[in-house]
Design a protein around this motif. Structure first.
Motif, PDB file in Angstrom:
ATOM      1  N   GLN A  17       0.815  -1.264   0.095  1.00 29.57           N
ATOM      2  CA  GLN A  17       0.022  -0.054  -0.058  1.00 29.57           C
ATOM      3  C   GLN A  17       0.790   1.206  -0.098  1.00 29.57           C
ATOM      4  N   GLN A 137       7.232   2.452 -10.892  1.00 32.20           N
ATOM      5  CA  GLN A 137       6.014   2.737 -11.335  1.00 32.20           C
ATOM      6  C   GLN A 137       5.883   3.234 -12.936  1.00 32.20           C
ATOM      7  N   GLY A 141       0.151   5.147 -13.346  1.00 34.90           N
ATOM      8  CA  GLY A 141       0.137   5.291 -11.874  1.00 34.90           C
ATOM      9  C   GLY A 141      -0.312   6.971 -11.792  1.00 34.90           C
ATOM     10  N   ALA A 168       4.262  -1.050  -9.944  1.00 34.19           N
ATOM     11  CA  ALA A 168       3.167  -0.150  -9.589  1.00 34.19           C
ATOM     12  C   ALA A 168       2.637   0.673 -10.709  1.00 34.19           C
ATOM     13  N   PHE A 171      -2.524  -1.475 -11.164  1.00 41.38           N
ATOM     14  CA  PHE A 171      -2.886  -2.758 -10.392  1.00 41.38           C
ATOM     15  C   PHE A 171      -4.075  -2.488  -9.549  1.00 41.38           C
ATOM     16  N   HIS A 172      -4.843  -3.523  -9.489  1.00 37.29           N
ATOM     17  CA  HIS A 172      -5.956  -3.139  -8.279  1.00 37.29           C
ATOM     18  C   HIS A 172      -6.658  -4.772  -8.397  1.00 37.29           C
ATOM     19  N   MET A 190      -0.079  -0.689  -4.962  1.00 35.33           N
ATOM     20  CA  MET A 190      -1.221  -0.142  -5.131  1.00 35.33           C
ATOM     21  C   MET A 190      -1.433   1.075  -4.279  1.00 35.33           C
ATOM     22  N   ARG A 193      -6.316   2.190  -5.394  1.00 36.48           N
ATOM     23  CA  ARG A 193      -7.179   1.112  -4.766  1.00 36.48           C
ATOM     24  C   ARG A 193      -7.337   1.094  -3.395  1.00 36.48           C
TER      25      ARG A 193
END
Length: 366
Positions: A17, A137, A141, A168, A171-172, A190, A193
């Motif tokens: 996260q 990323q 992103g 990154a 993505f979800h 993520m 998300r």
């Protein structure tokens, strides 16, 4: 599911996260950590005293590993590093590449160092300096971002470095996790998300704006601070893009005056911060005065939306995945769902003897 990422930082699942300013506070970070992901606390929008308090609050809410995101170019970066070390934080992540000396200082104290990069050459540099892993990323992103898609950038970085790579940008769900692993990544990160969860402290009105957005409502603009910045298209963004230089300067001055009262910064400090932000990202073209002021005020523009719920005067950084997200699960529900989906996808791949190199076989997750 064991990967090089889970082994490195001690989390149950290869999910990160990200450290989003004004969003990744103690509640979201501890919820992510308790769900088995690596929660990252955003410190750039905190004072050093607030950072120490936030770290201790996360520690009071979870026994799981978590990290803190730092700005390597901050004037008090070393003080923040000292807090991380003293408080026993497991991971230090960076929005900009840290120096060789800063990496060594953290590693000597047993802290895992994970810089974020947007180009292969940057990954090669921090790997050579001793970074333990790298988060890469792609252009999908949210926030300040590059032009190269994750599907192109990720395999370049995986091939270029011999440390774990975290993917990154875009993505979800569990399908994305499996795709990242297939490219050679050790996990996914993520932001949007996790922002759109019930554990996120972002105001409901702002969450509703994200949920209502289509993929086409997520845009990249340089109108806010002169740098490519992926965010939701709003009336504010449209107005900034339409404004001429003189009008943009007037708008920037008015907004800066309001945000100066909130931040307590002087005009000279705001201008210095804006110029420093520009230089730190290696932007060579000349910066207009409106962009200098807006660059200095970008954290406050984000605060207006993410803390105060002012979608009319704030900006909402967003990955393109905002256009395909339609619910607000808890972090526990989200992580569990991603891992179940990944297990189903891995198990359904035709002609695969083992799920992926270095991975244990998927197990059913209740």
């Amino acid at each position: 599911m064991e990967t090089a990422l889970t082994a490195l930082v001690g989390v149950r699942h290869p999910i990160v996260q990200t450290g989003m300013g004004w969003v990744a506070g103690p509640r979201l970070v501890s919820a992510s950590a308790n769900a088995g992901a690596l929660g990252i606390l955003a410190s750039a929008t905190m004072t050093t005293e607030q950072l120490r308090d936030a770290v201790r609050e996360v520690r009071s809410r979870t026994d799981a590993p978590f990290g803190v995101n730092l700005r390597a170019d901050a004037g008090d970066a070393r003080e923040r590093v000292r807090i991380i070390v003293e408080e026993g934080v497991k991971v230090a992540s960076f929005a900009l590449a840290p120096s060789r000396e800063l990496i060594a200082e953290l590693k000597d104290a047993g802290v895992v160092v994970i810089p974020s990069v947007g180009a292969r050459r940057h990954a090669e540099k921090v790997a050579a300096w001793g970074a333990d892993a790298v988060l890469v990323q792609g252009g999908e992103g949210g926030g300040h971002t590059g032009e190269v898609a994750t599907t192109v950038l990720l395999p370049q970085v995986v091939d270029a470095v011999d440390i774990p790579v975290i993917a990154a940008g875009g993505f979800h769900d569990g399908r994305g996790l499996v795709a990242a692993l297939a490219y050679g990544a050790a996990g996914i990160a993520m932001g949007t998300r996790f922002l759109l969860t019930s554990d996120s402290t972002v105001p409901d009105a702002v969450k509703a704006a994200y949920l209502a957005a289509s993929v086409k409502d997520v845009t990249v603009t340089t109108a806010v601070d002169g740098l490519p910045h992926r965010m939701l298209r709003t009336d504010l963004v449209a107005a900034l893009e339409r404004a001429g230089r003189a009008r943009a300067l007037g708008q920037a001055v008015r907004r800066a005056a309001g945000f100066r009262k909130v931040s307590g910064l002087s005009w000279s400090r705001m201008i210095r911060d804006g110029l420093a932000m520009r230089r730190s990202r290696g932007v060579s073209r000349e910066l207009s005065w409106s962009q200098v002021l807006l660059a200095a005020n970008t954290p406050m523009l984000l605060r207006a939306a993410m803390v105060e719920g002012r979608t009319d005067v704030g900006v909402m950084a967003a990955g393109q995945v905002a256009g395909v997200i339609d619910d607000l699960p808890s972090c526990e529900e989200l992580v569990g769902r991603v891992m179940r989906e990944a297990g189903v996808v891995l198990g359904g791949l035709p002609g695969v003897g083992s799920p992926a190199a270095g991975l244990s076989p998927p197990r059913p997750i209740p």
